[in-house]
Design an enzyme around this catalytic site. Structure first.
Site, PDB file in Angstrom:
ATOM      1  N   THR A  80       0.827  -1.206   0.000  1.00  0.00           N
ATOM      2  CA  THR A  80       0.000   0.000   0.000  1.00  0.00           C
ATOM      3  C   THR A  80       0.869   1.267   0.000  1.00  0.00           C
ATOM      4  O   THR A  80       1.885   1.329   0.695  1.00  0.00           O
ATOM      5  CB  THR A  80      -0.906  -0.011   1.257  1.00  0.00           C
ATOM      6  OG1 THR A  80      -1.614  -1.245   1.301  1.00  0.00           O
ATOM      7  CG2 THR A  80      -1.897   1.142   1.231  1.00  0.00           C
TER       8      THR A  80
ATOM      9  N   HIS B  93       9.942   5.036  -2.465  1.00  0.00           N
ATOM     10  CA  HIS B  93       9.145   4.827  -3.676  1.00  0.00           C
ATOM     11  C   HIS B  93       8.445   6.148  -3.981  1.00  0.00           C
ATOM     12  O   HIS B  93       7.265   6.304  -3.817  1.00  0.00           O
ATOM     13  CB  HIS B  93       8.120   3.726  -3.397  1.00  0.00           C
ATOM     14  CG  HIS B  93       7.305   3.334  -4.593  1.00  0.00           C
ATOM     15  ND1 HIS B  93       7.846   3.045  -5.811  1.00  0.00           N
ATOM     16  CD2 HIS B  93       5.971   3.172  -4.740  1.00  0.00           C
ATOM     17  CE1 HIS B  93       6.875   2.714  -6.655  1.00  0.00           C
ATOM     18  NE2 HIS B  93       5.730   2.788  -6.023  1.00  0.00           N
TER      19      HIS B  93
HETATM   20  P1  NAI Z   1      -7.803  -0.876  -5.579  1.00  0.00           P
HETATM   21  O1  NAI Z   1      -8.626   0.303  -5.214  1.00  0.00           O
HETATM   22  O2  NAI Z   1      -8.034  -1.547  -6.872  1.00  0.00           O
HETATM   23  O3  NAI Z   1      -7.919  -1.989  -4.424  1.00  0.00           O
HETATM   24  C1  NAI Z   1      -7.803  -1.708  -3.071  1.00  0.00           C
HETATM   25  C2  NAI Z   1      -8.703  -2.686  -2.330  1.00  0.00           C
HETATM   26  O4  NAI Z   1      -8.465  -2.523  -0.926  1.00  0.00           O
HETATM   27  C3  NAI Z   1     -10.186  -2.462  -2.578  1.00  0.00           C
HETATM   28  O5  NAI Z   1     -10.788  -3.654  -3.080  1.00  0.00           O
HETATM   29  C4  NAI Z   1     -10.722  -2.110  -1.192  1.00  0.00           C
HETATM   30  O6  NAI Z   1     -12.034  -2.595  -0.953  1.00  0.00           O
HETATM   31  C5  NAI Z   1      -9.713  -2.806  -0.296  1.00  0.00           C
HETATM   32  N1  NAI Z   1      -9.730  -2.317   1.083  1.00  0.00           N
HETATM   33  C6  NAI Z   1      -9.910  -1.067   1.535  1.00  0.00           C
HETATM   34  N2  NAI Z   1      -9.888  -1.047   2.875  1.00  0.00           N
HETATM   35  C7  NAI Z   1      -9.683  -2.320   3.274  1.00  0.00           C
HETATM   36  C8  NAI Z   1      -9.564  -2.941   4.550  1.00  0.00           C
HETATM   37  N3  NAI Z   1      -9.638  -2.239   5.685  1.00  0.00           N
HETATM   38  N4  NAI Z   1      -9.367  -4.268   4.586  1.00  0.00           N
HETATM   39  C9  NAI Z   1      -9.297  -4.996   3.449  1.00  0.00           C
HETATM   40  N5  NAI Z   1      -9.393  -4.469   2.223  1.00  0.00           N
HETATM   41  C10 NAI Z   1      -9.580  -3.144   2.138  1.00  0.00           C
HETATM   42  O7  NAI Z   1      -6.273  -0.377  -5.484  1.00  0.00           O
HETATM   43  P2  NAI Z   1      -4.999  -1.127  -6.108  1.00  0.00           P
HETATM   44  O8  NAI Z   1      -4.755  -0.610  -7.464  1.00  0.00           O
HETATM   45  O9  NAI Z   1      -5.128  -2.568  -5.883  1.00  0.00           O
HETATM   46  O10 NAI Z   1      -3.833  -0.530  -5.168  1.00  0.00           O
HETATM   47  C11 NAI Z   1      -3.763  -0.912  -3.812  1.00  0.00           C
HETATM   48  C12 NAI Z   1      -2.658  -0.111  -3.106  1.00  0.00           C
HETATM   49  O11 NAI Z   1      -1.370  -0.507  -3.613  1.00  0.00           O
HETATM   50  C13 NAI Z   1      -2.756   1.394  -3.317  1.00  0.00           C
HETATM   51  O12 NAI Z   1      -2.438   2.076  -2.115  1.00  0.00           O
HETATM   52  C14 NAI Z   1      -1.699   1.659  -4.369  1.00  0.00           C
HETATM   53  O13 NAI Z   1      -1.231   2.982  -4.351  1.00  0.00           O
HETATM   54  C15 NAI Z   1      -0.632   0.661  -3.943  1.00  0.00           C
HETATM   55  N6  NAI Z   1       0.350   0.312  -4.954  1.00  0.00           N
HETATM   56  C16 NAI Z   1       1.660   0.189  -4.560  1.00  0.00           C
HETATM   57  C17 NAI Z   1       2.657  -0.181  -5.436  1.00  0.00           C
HETATM   58  C18 NAI Z   1       4.063  -0.315  -4.968  1.00  0.00           C
HETATM   59  O14 NAI Z   1       4.984  -0.337  -5.768  1.00  0.00           O
HETATM   60  N7  NAI Z   1       4.308  -0.437  -3.685  1.00  0.00           N
HETATM   61  C19 NAI Z   1       2.350  -0.417  -6.850  1.00  0.00           C
HETATM   62  C20 NAI Z   1       0.947  -0.325  -7.167  1.00  0.00           C
HETATM   63  C21 NAI Z   1      -0.006   0.049  -6.244  1.00  0.00           C
END
Ligand code: NAI
Length: 306
Positions: A117, A173
């Site tokens: 995240t 990052h």
């Molecule tokens: P997304 O919006 O598609 O999915 C996030 C999911 O988390 C949603 O299904 C939501 O319902 C769920 N969620 C929210 N609160 C929750 C909780 N308390 N318990 C369980 N699930 C919960 O977002 P995506 O694209 O999957 O990205 C997720 C995270 O990863 C973002 O913060 C994004 O910025 C980060 N990210 C980090 C990368 C890295 O290199 N470290 C690369 C790509 C994304």
């Protein structure tokens, strides 16, 4: 083995799919949205007969099903929309990752947590402090993705196989990540022998902006194919005890002159998680860039603790 992926959105679901497809680990996919992880994991399970995998994958809104996971990947949270920086996600995702970590630790006290995240380094710090685990069992994914982007661009520029491009990206990052040009090689040849400084500089800049480039193209949501591939490589290094040297965001205790902060550095990844923090010598300029990247992480950490 059992792997839990928390967050069944773009990154989490794609990661669960990739790990399930490896075939040797059972996967539990968790999300707060009712029926979403159950639906996605049933769909993935039904790909098993075609893919030839008997690995189990289940979805859940609670954590009982995650009990005694070896590895837990945390992708829960909100992602960037166009015009947002990763830092804009800080306080919302801090609350989410704190709540998730408490549940994860309750059910899998011996697991290794890989946080994903954003803003990544600050979230790793939050998860590390919330979990109370030794530092080898909490780290974060970012550098493998940043490095993959950098390697892609160099391979394209030189028209060579991406596999021949070896590189390391250090630091947070964020916009001040530190691609180590001096340690970048193409078929063992230093990249500085093959590309002009100008070309390398523009590739470094494109790498820094790599996440934003995808956000702008997608219009909604952010990158997840390359991120999930990067996460899966790190998870596999743990499950198979591969002892790979990859960039990872780890809690530093004096290494690289940084104390008490999670920042991206080369780490050795095996069955115990972060088995070693690999220290390499940096020039004054590289060290200064790493310090300034660490200072940006520290600013976010300070905001979280106020
Ligand atoms: P997304 O919006 O598609 O999915 C996030 C999911 O988390 C949603 O299904 C939501 O319902 C769920 N969620 C929210 N609160 C929750 C909780 N308390 N318990 C369980 N699930 C919960 O977002 P995506 O694209 O999957 O990205 C997720 C995270 O990863 C973002 O913060 C994004 O910025 C980060 N990210 C980090 C990368 C890295 O290199 N470290 C690369 C790509 C994304």
């Amino acid at each position: 083995s059992k792997v839990t992926v928390v967050g069944a959105g773009n990154v989490g679901a794609t990661t669960a799919q990739r790990i399930h497809q490896l075939g040797y680990a059972d996967v539990v996919l968790v999300d707060v949205v009712e029926d979403l992880p159950q639906g996605k994991s049933l769909d993935m399970l039904e790909s098993g007969p075609v893919l030839g995998t008997d690995a189990m994958i289940t979805g859940s809104n609670g954590y009982e099903a995650t009990a005694d996971s070896e590895v837990v990947v945390i992708t829960a949270g909100i992602a960037r929309r166009p015009g947002m920086s990763r830092d804009d996600l800080l306080l919302t995702n801090m609350r989410i990752t704190s709540a998730v970590t408490e549940e994860v630790v309750r059910y899998s006290p011996d697991c290794i947590i890989l946080a994903v995240t954003n803003p990544l380094d600050a979230m790793v710090q939050n998860v590390y402090e919330t979990a109370g685990f030794p530092r080898n069992r909490v780290f974060g994914m970012a550098g493998v993705l940043d490095t993959a982007r950098y390697r892609t661009f160099i391979a394209q520029e030189l028209d060579v196989s991406v596999e021949d491009v070896q590189a390391m990206v250090l630091g947070g990052h964020g916009d001040d990540m530190v691609p180590l040009v001096r340690y970048t090689t193409v078929g063992s040849i230093p990249v500085t022998e093959l590309l002009s400084k100008d070309r390398i500089d523009s590739i470094v800049q494109r790498t820094r902006d790599g996440g934003g480039e995808i956000v702008a193209l997608l219009k909604q949501g952010s990158a997840f194919y390359a991120p999930s591939a990067a996460i899966t490589q790190m998870v596999e290094a743990m499950l198979l005890d591969k002892k790979r040297i990859l960039p990872g965001c780890a809690y530093l205790e004096g290494e690289y002159g940084i104390n008490g902060l999670c920042v991206g550095v080369p780490v050795k990844i095996g069955a115990k998680g972060v088995e070693q923090i690999v220290e390499i010598s940096l020039t004054d300029e590289e060290q200064a860039a790493l310090q300034s990247s660490a200072a940006s992480v520290q600013e976010l950490v300070d905001v979280m603790s106020n």
